[in-house]
Write an enzyme that holds these catalytic residues in place. Structure first.
Site, PDB file in Angstrom:
ATOM      1  N   HIS A 210       0.822  -1.209   0.000  1.00 16.93           N
ATOM      2  CA  HIS A 210       0.000   0.000   0.000  1.00 16.93           C
ATOM      3  C   HIS A 210       0.856   1.259   0.000  1.00 16.93           C
ATOM      4  O   HIS A 210       2.073   1.219   0.210  1.00 16.93           O
ATOM      5  CB  HIS A 210      -0.954  -0.001   1.204  1.00 16.93           C
ATOM      6  CG  HIS A 210      -0.283   0.018   2.549  1.00 16.93           C
ATOM      7  ND1 HIS A 210       0.218   1.165   3.121  1.00 16.93           N
ATOM      8  CD2 HIS A 210      -0.048  -0.982   3.449  1.00 16.93           C
ATOM      9  CE1 HIS A 210       0.723   0.885   4.308  1.00 16.93           C
ATOM     10  NE2 HIS A 210       0.587  -0.415   4.528  1.00 16.93           N
ATOM     11  N   CYS A 226       3.167  -4.937   6.762  1.00 19.48           N
ATOM     12  CA  CYS A 226       2.770  -4.647   5.389  1.00 19.48           C
ATOM     13  C   CYS A 226       3.938  -4.042   4.610  1.00 19.48           C
ATOM     14  O   CYS A 226       4.927  -3.592   5.191  1.00 19.48           O
ATOM     15  CB  CYS A 226       1.581  -3.687   5.371  1.00 19.48           C
ATOM     16  SG  CYS A 226       0.017  -4.456   5.849  1.00 19.48           S
TER      17      CYS A 226
END
Length: 320
Positions: A210, A226
């Site tokens: 992301h 992440c």
């Protein structure tokens, strides 16, 4: 006679036009080569090294090292390792800054997305049409900090979200509650959303590639597992990476490379599991070196190799 003269003139014009067209095509090809987007490289026909290391001069007194890093497609740790004696916040106008934009491609299948945790870098090998030159795109990333390791292994992308909402996980809720500052149940799209404007979900529950609302953290181990990308970078790949794309997350702290002349180079990073991986990776490097022709293998400077492994600086160093 006149008809022959006309034919000769047209032929001359045609030859001249053909020559000019050939020059234009060569020029266009050269422009395309030099105007290739930052971090995009054709796959080498020989060897496994792309890009180059170069130096730039700080143009403005207000420039900081992180901005220079982003402009040239490198992350925080990369720019710091390459310029250990330069101030992060006040490098100074006229200072020469080294840009470590040369990379040895990871020793795995060149397919889909490859994320090398050890070097904080993502490689994307897009599918190409017949006649199109195979290429690789590479970007700096942020990954999980200690205690929140990014999981290794082969997975795939499952969904792409534009302007995603963020639902704080239980671990963040507990930490925030201990500070007396509990987070909201959901953070809508906007400047306070840590996912940024683009997110690519992986087939690992809770893990994504992301964007971010804190781009200075790109090139650091600062997330909860992440993979973070600079907003400009994830925007560039968001539409390119279809659902179902293979994602190979590896921890390859030591990479052996060859240039077009098949001369060996070494690139070593500090692994997240340094003690666990150092022996096996070293044996792997020695085995790869054994694949070299006898004449070149015998010239490898193992002292240089040992020093490069000990430094873990990420620099690409010749072994001959």
């Amino acid at each position: 006679m006149s008809s022959c003269f006309v034919k000769t003139t047209c032929g001359g014009r045609l030859l001249r036009c053909a020559f000019m067209m050939a020059l234009w095509l060569v020029s266009l090809s050269a422009v395309a080569e030099t105007s290739r987007p930052l971090g995009h490289y054709p796959l080498p026909e020989a060897g496994n090294i792309v890009g180059e290391t170069y130096t730039v001069s700080v143009e403005d007194e207000a420039d900081i090292l992180l901005d220079i890093a982003h402009t040239h497609g490198v992350g925080y740790e990369e720019i710091r390792r390459a310029n250990p004696d330069i101030s992060l916040w006040v490098p100074g106008k006229g200072t020469q800054v080294q840009i470590p934009a040369q990379h040895i491609l990871p020793d795995v299948e060149r397919k889909g997305v490859v994320i090398n945790i050890a070097e904080l870098r993502l490689y994307y090998y897009p599918e190409v049409q017949d006649g199109e030159t195979p290429r690789v795109e590479t970007y700096p990333i942020g990954i999980g900090r200690d205690g929140f390791d990014t999981p290794l292994g082969i997975t795939k992308t499952t969904m792409r979200l534009e302007d995603p909402a963020w639902y704080p996980p239980e671990s963040i809720r507990q930490e925030a509650a201990e500070r007396g500052d509990p987070p909201p149940d959901v953070v809508p799209p906007g400047p306070d959303n840590p996912l940024g404007q683009h997110a690519i979900l992986l087939d690992i529950p809770g893990y994504l590639i992301h964007g971010t609302n804190q781009p200075d953290g790109i090139g650091m181990r600062a997330s909860r597992g992440c993979i973070r990308m600079h907003p400009d970078d994830i925007k560039a790949v968001f539409e390119q990476i279809p659902n179902g794309t293979q994602v190979n997350i590896i921890d390859e702290p030591i990479k052996l490379g060859w240039d077009a002349d098949h001369l060996p180079y070494l690139q070593a990073f500090t692994s997240r599991n340094e003690q666990e991986t150092s022996i096996s990776d070293l044996l792997n490097i020695v085995n790869k070196a054994d694949e070299l022709p006898e004449q070149k293998r015998s010239n490898i400077d193992y002292e240089v190799m040992q020093k490069a492994l000990k430094r873990g600086s990420g620099r690409i160093e010749p072994l001959i």
